[in-house]
Design a protein around this motif. Structure first.
Motif, PDB file in Angstrom:
ATOM      1  N   VAL A  69       0.842  -1.196   0.000  1.00 26.05           N
ATOM      2  CA  VAL A  69       0.000   0.000   0.000  1.00 26.05           C
ATOM      3  C   VAL A  69       0.876   1.245   0.000  1.00 26.05           C
ATOM      4  N   LEU A  70       0.333   2.305  -0.564  1.00 24.14           N
ATOM      5  CA  LEU A  70       0.888   3.643  -0.448  1.00 24.14           C
ATOM      6  C   LEU A  70      -0.238   4.481   0.164  1.00 24.14           C
ATOM      7  N   VAL A  71      -0.070   4.836   1.423  1.00 26.15           N
ATOM      8  CA  VAL A  71      -1.169   5.449   2.173  1.00 26.15           C
ATOM      9  C   VAL A  71      -1.238   6.943   1.873  1.00 26.15           C
ATOM     10  N   THR A  72      -2.433   7.410   1.588  1.00 24.92           N
ATOM     11  CA  THR A  72      -2.690   8.821   1.310  1.00 24.92           C
ATOM     12  C   THR A  72      -3.851   9.298   2.178  1.00 24.92           C
ATOM     13  N   ARG A  73      -3.919  10.603   2.355  1.00 27.47           N
ATOM     14  CA  ARG A  73      -5.039  11.210   3.072  1.00 27.47           C
ATOM     15  C   ARG A  73      -5.437  12.505   2.377  1.00 27.47           C
ATOM     16  N   LYS A  74      -6.730  12.691   2.249  1.00 19.95           N
ATOM     17  CA  LYS A  74      -7.241  13.954   1.731  1.00 19.95           C
ATOM     18  C   LYS A  74      -7.103  15.038   2.793  1.00 19.95           C
ATOM     19  N   ALA A  87      -3.958  16.990  -0.564  1.00 23.62           N
ATOM     20  CA  ALA A  87      -3.767  15.605  -0.126  1.00 23.62           C
ATOM     21  C   ALA A  87      -2.316  15.430   0.275  1.00 23.62           C
ATOM     22  N   ILE A  88      -2.076  14.339   0.992  1.00 28.54           N
ATOM     23  CA  ILE A  88      -0.722  14.010   1.428  1.00 28.54           C
ATOM     24  C   ILE A  88      -0.539  12.505   1.321  1.00 28.54           C
ATOM     25  N   ALA A  89       0.648  12.104   0.909  1.00 29.53           N
ATOM     26  CA  ALA A  89       1.006  10.689   0.822  1.00 29.53           C
ATOM     27  C   ALA A  89       2.197  10.433   1.725  1.00 29.53           C
ATOM     28  N   GLY A 154      -6.726  14.428  -6.510  1.00 28.54           N
ATOM     29  CA  GLY A 154      -5.836  15.010  -5.513  1.00 28.54           C
ATOM     30  C   GLY A 154      -4.944  13.992  -4.824  1.00 28.54           C
ATOM     31  N   THR A 155      -5.530  12.877  -4.368  1.00 28.41           N
ATOM     32  CA  THR A 155      -4.712  11.885  -3.672  1.00 28.41           C
ATOM     33  C   THR A 155      -3.753  11.182  -4.631  1.00 28.41           C
TER      34      THR A 155
END
Length: 234
Positions: A69-74, A87-89, A154-155
């Protein structure tokens, strides 16, 4: 319409898929067939949780690649958190929608508290999904970033920028369906862009799937464990 953008430049039109997809598994198999001829030996597949993971599983299985996984957050607009302003990864810096920030009268520093909260949730999910393991080594090898769809993008943009900083030999973004405008906007961010369906009229990712159930952390872990077992057994 359906497009593959190749690293040799330009778009290659491919056979249009029939929508909606049955589910994420169906979508992943369609994507995998588009990726097989691209010469991605030694690639690592990084799926954006939660919805990208079952899609990524099908790709990793078909290519014989590891899945992680490559975790991202809005990053949401504080008075209306469902409105994403960035967004940020993991491993990357926040990526903001500058035009939207200007319309809302916001500066990036105004969102410092929101960014901090999303980083904390991102770190929590990394621990849950990867159980202390670092991201796979990606320098000098092909990387395929996968999600189940592109709405605003965005993500995905945050994810591919974070990956670009890690020095992959070839950076591929593979998504079953995306808004046409978003797809074209992401073109400069990657070496290869594989999107079998890019409709102009696009309300939400879920409209292009018959089964679009919400996934849990437990679902994500189960898919990752299943992929790991499959590689161990060969």
């Amino acid at each position: 319409m359906s497009w593959n953008r190749t690293s040799h430049g330009g778009f290659q039109q491919t056979q249009t898929v029939r929508l909606p997809y049955t589910d994420r598994t169906d979508a992943g198999r369609v994507l995998a067939e588009r990726l097989v001829p691209m010469g991605l030996d030694g690639a690592v597949v990084l799926a954006l949780p939660r919805g990208g993971v079952p899609v990524g599983y099908e790709i990793a299985t078909r290519l014989g690649s590891p899945l992680d996984v490559l975790v991202t957050r809005k990053i949401g607009y504080p008075p209306q958190p469902e409105l994403g302003v960035g967004a940020i990864a993991e491993g990357g810096s926040p990526v903001f929608d500058g035009a939207l920030l200007r319309r809302l009268g916001l500066r990036e520093e105004d969102l410092a508290g929101t960014v901090e909260a999303e980083r904390a949730e991102l770190d929590r999910r990394v621990q849950v999904y990867r159980r202390g393991r670092p991201l796979p080594e990606t320098a000098g090898r092909p990387v395929i970033v996968v999600d189940d769809g592109l709405a605003t993008g965005g993500t995905a943009r945050a994810a591919v920028r974070a990956m670009r900083e890690r020095g992959p030999a070839r950076l591929v973004l593979a998504v079953p369906v995306g808004a046409a405008e978003t797809v074209h906007g992401l073109e400069p961010e990657v070496d290869d862009l594989v999107v079998p369906a890019a409709p102009w009229e696009f309300r939400a990712v879920g409209q292009w799937y018959r089964d679009f159930d919400q996934l849990t952390d437990e679902n994500v872990i189960a898919w990752l464990d299943r992929a790991a077992r499959a590689r161990e057994t060969g």
